[in-house]
Enzyme design. Sequence first.
Site, PDB file in Angstrom:
ATOM      1  CD1 TRP A 184      40.184  36.395  44.451  1.00  0.00           C
ATOM      2  CD2 TRP A 184      38.085  37.089  44.822  1.00  0.00           C
ATOM      3  NE1 TRP A 184      40.094  36.810  45.763  1.00  0.00           N
ATOM      4  CE2 TRP A 184      38.827  37.239  46.014  1.00  0.00           C
ATOM      5  CE3 TRP A 184      36.734  37.450  44.818  1.00  0.00           C
ATOM      6  CZ2 TRP A 184      38.255  37.735  47.192  1.00  0.00           C
ATOM      7  CZ3 TRP A 184      36.173  37.946  45.986  1.00  0.00           C
ATOM      8  CH2 TRP A 184      36.944  38.092  47.160  1.00  0.00           C
ATOM      9  CD  GLU A 225      41.619  38.647  41.373  1.00  0.00           C
ATOM     10  OE1 GLU A 225      40.504  38.389  40.864  1.00  0.00           O
ATOM     11  OE2 GLU A 225      41.914  39.768  41.831  1.00  0.00           O
ATOM     12  CE  LYS A 227      41.565  40.037  48.997  1.00  0.00           C
ATOM     13  NZ  LYS A 227      40.238  40.589  48.745  1.00  0.00           N
ATOM     14  CG  ASP A 258      43.827  42.716  42.415  1.00  0.00           C
ATOM     15  OD1 ASP A 258      44.427  43.659  42.973  1.00  0.00           O
ATOM     16  OD2 ASP A 258      42.599  42.734  42.213  1.00  0.00           O
ATOM     17  CG  HIS A 261      44.722  40.550  45.415  1.00  0.00           C
ATOM     18  ND1 HIS A 261      43.874  39.657  44.817  1.00  0.00           N
ATOM     19  CD2 HIS A 261      43.943  41.602  45.801  1.00  0.00           C
ATOM     20  CE1 HIS A 261      42.643  40.139  44.813  1.00  0.00           C
ATOM     21  NE2 HIS A 261      42.666  41.319  45.400  1.00  0.00           N
ATOM     22  CG  HIS A 285      41.785  42.052  38.477  1.00  0.00           C
ATOM     23  ND1 HIS A 285      40.930  41.480  39.391  1.00  0.00           N
ATOM     24  CD2 HIS A 285      41.259  41.829  37.252  1.00  0.00           C
ATOM     25  CE1 HIS A 285      39.921  40.931  38.728  1.00  0.00           C
ATOM     26  NE2 HIS A 285      40.100  41.115  37.444  1.00  0.00           N
ATOM     27  CG  ASP A 293      42.790  44.296  47.831  1.00  0.00           C
ATOM     28  OD1 ASP A 293      43.087  45.001  46.852  1.00  0.00           O
ATOM     29  OD2 ASP A 293      42.029  43.316  47.759  1.00  0.00           O
ATOM     30  CG  ASP A 295      40.012  46.864  45.204  1.00  0.00           C
ATOM     31  OD1 ASP A 295      40.622  46.436  44.224  1.00  0.00           O
ATOM     32  OD2 ASP A 295      39.720  46.143  46.189  1.00  0.00           O
ATOM     33  CG  ASP A 325      39.321  44.437  40.927  1.00  0.00           C
ATOM     34  OD1 ASP A 325      38.231  45.012  41.143  1.00  0.00           O
ATOM     35  OD2 ASP A 325      39.681  43.418  41.556  1.00  0.00           O
TER      36      ASP A 325
HETATM   37  C1  RNT Z   1      38.886  40.749  45.297  1.00  0.00           C
HETATM   38  C2  RNT Z   1      39.373  40.553  43.919  1.00  0.00           C
HETATM   39  C3  RNT Z   1      38.315  40.405  42.863  1.00  0.00           C
HETATM   40  C4  RNT Z   1      37.168  41.375  43.019  1.00  0.00           C
HETATM   41  C5  RNT Z   1      36.211  41.388  41.870  1.00  0.00           C
HETATM   42  C6  RNT Z   1      34.941  42.121  42.179  1.00  0.00           C
HETATM   43  O1  RNT Z   1      39.883  41.091  46.176  1.00  0.00           O
HETATM   44  O2  RNT Z   1      40.266  41.564  43.570  1.00  0.00           O
HETATM   45  O3  RNT Z   1      38.897  40.485  41.618  1.00  0.00           O
HETATM   46  O4  RNT Z   1      37.627  42.678  43.233  1.00  0.00           O
HETATM   47  O5  RNT Z   1      35.972  40.113  41.446  1.00  0.00           O
HETATM   48 ZN    ZN Z   2      40.904  41.613  41.504  1.00  0.00          ZN
END
Ligand code: RNT
Ligand code: ZN
Length: 420
Positions: A184, A225, A227, A258, A261, A285, A293, A295, A325
């Site tokens: 990523w 990955e 985004k 993810d 994302h 993720h 985003d 998390d 994640d």
């Molecule tokens: C960032 C991504 C990525 C990170 C990690 C720490 O938006 O989701 O995966 O969260 O690599």
């Molecule tokens: Zn991620």
Amino acid sequence: MSVRENFQAAKKQYEKWGISVEEAFERLKNVPISIHCWQGDDIGGFEVEQQELSGGIDVTGDYPGKATTPEELRRDLEKALSLIPGKHKINLHAIYAETDGQKVDRNELEPKHFANWVKWAKENDLGLDFNPTLFSHPKAADGLTLAHPDKEIRDFWIEHCIRSRKIGEYFGKELGQPALTNIWIPDGYKDIPSDRLTPRKRLKESLDEIFAADVDESLNIDAVESKLFGIGSEAYVVGSHEFYMGYALKNNKLCLLDSGHYHPTEVVSNKISAMLLFSERLALHVSRPVRWDSDHVIILDDELREIGLEIVRNDALDKVMIGLDFFDASINRVAAWTIGTRNMIKSLLYALLLPNEHLKQLQEEGNFTDRLALLEEFKTYPFGAIWDYYCEQMEVPSQENWLEEVKDYENKVLSKRNSG
Ligand code: RNT
Ligand code: ZN
């Protein structure tokens, strides 16, 4: 009534539908979840010259007791793992290397810098996954890495990614199960670009170079990955969903989705079946975006249940590599891992206990009344009693009993730390 008695009564209700609870347990036991190490220290890592977190991601909160050494982080992970049913994997980032106090830049990392992690994984019967770290570094300060206009910077990060794949290969070899190495990158622009194509061309070329390096695919599996936006890359992200979906399909790599994302009303659960028609495997993720985003720790909400259902009803438990994640520093970090990972497992168990074939049949017949009625009624079936018994069988605390253990650990260990 004991957990067992509750279970016996609950089980009967599922059996009415021809659902074997024991079979569900057997299947669930064998599903590894890739637990991200970075929830334990707010994505800090252990580099000798610690850099502030960058890359357009952010961890908020200052709950005391975060891990500041690899030993502390591993100890915290062990605690969380003792409260989570099943056998799992730990997902590392390159910044978690152990270099004995020596400065080793990212383009110099070697498998030996992860030898302690491997030793620990062996002792605890865990798999390992890996991620190159293309943020929190002076060479990523302007928000560009693999797509940077400066070849020297690109080459630095290309080398880092190649070395990361070799580290993944080393994990796979040592631990007897392949590692997933996920790339990523934060690359993007805050404001409207005057050229969207050139950075994407450069990213494509950088990836080609990274994947040209010889790495045994039976030991290391590559993922990319995508985004939509990040802090400071609101207008444009080079590695968008379409970019990586195209790249992965053409080059036989895994797409990693993810759940934070995408556009706010766009859901990963709706993508799984489509993606699996065109590629053997997929990586996730699982995260929880709250308005952005952010998390947040994953909860057993509609989307998490739907993700579990899509994996189970499409018979994809061995095709979808489930990783987590999220990072919350406003609550006890061991609790954060425990809550989120238990929820991920709950969502799979929930899905395994639905009459999925019957529900599919109803849809085929156009019987949407029964489809809706049953999906809703099953929400209040005695799922909790089955989950509790599963926890007991797997020798981890049932219900909220794990919380006492976390509190005890907080008193005895976390509160004694400098960071506490
Ligand atoms: C960032 C991504 C990525 C990170 C990690 C720490 O938006 O989701 O995966 O969260 O690599
Ligand atoms: Zn991620």
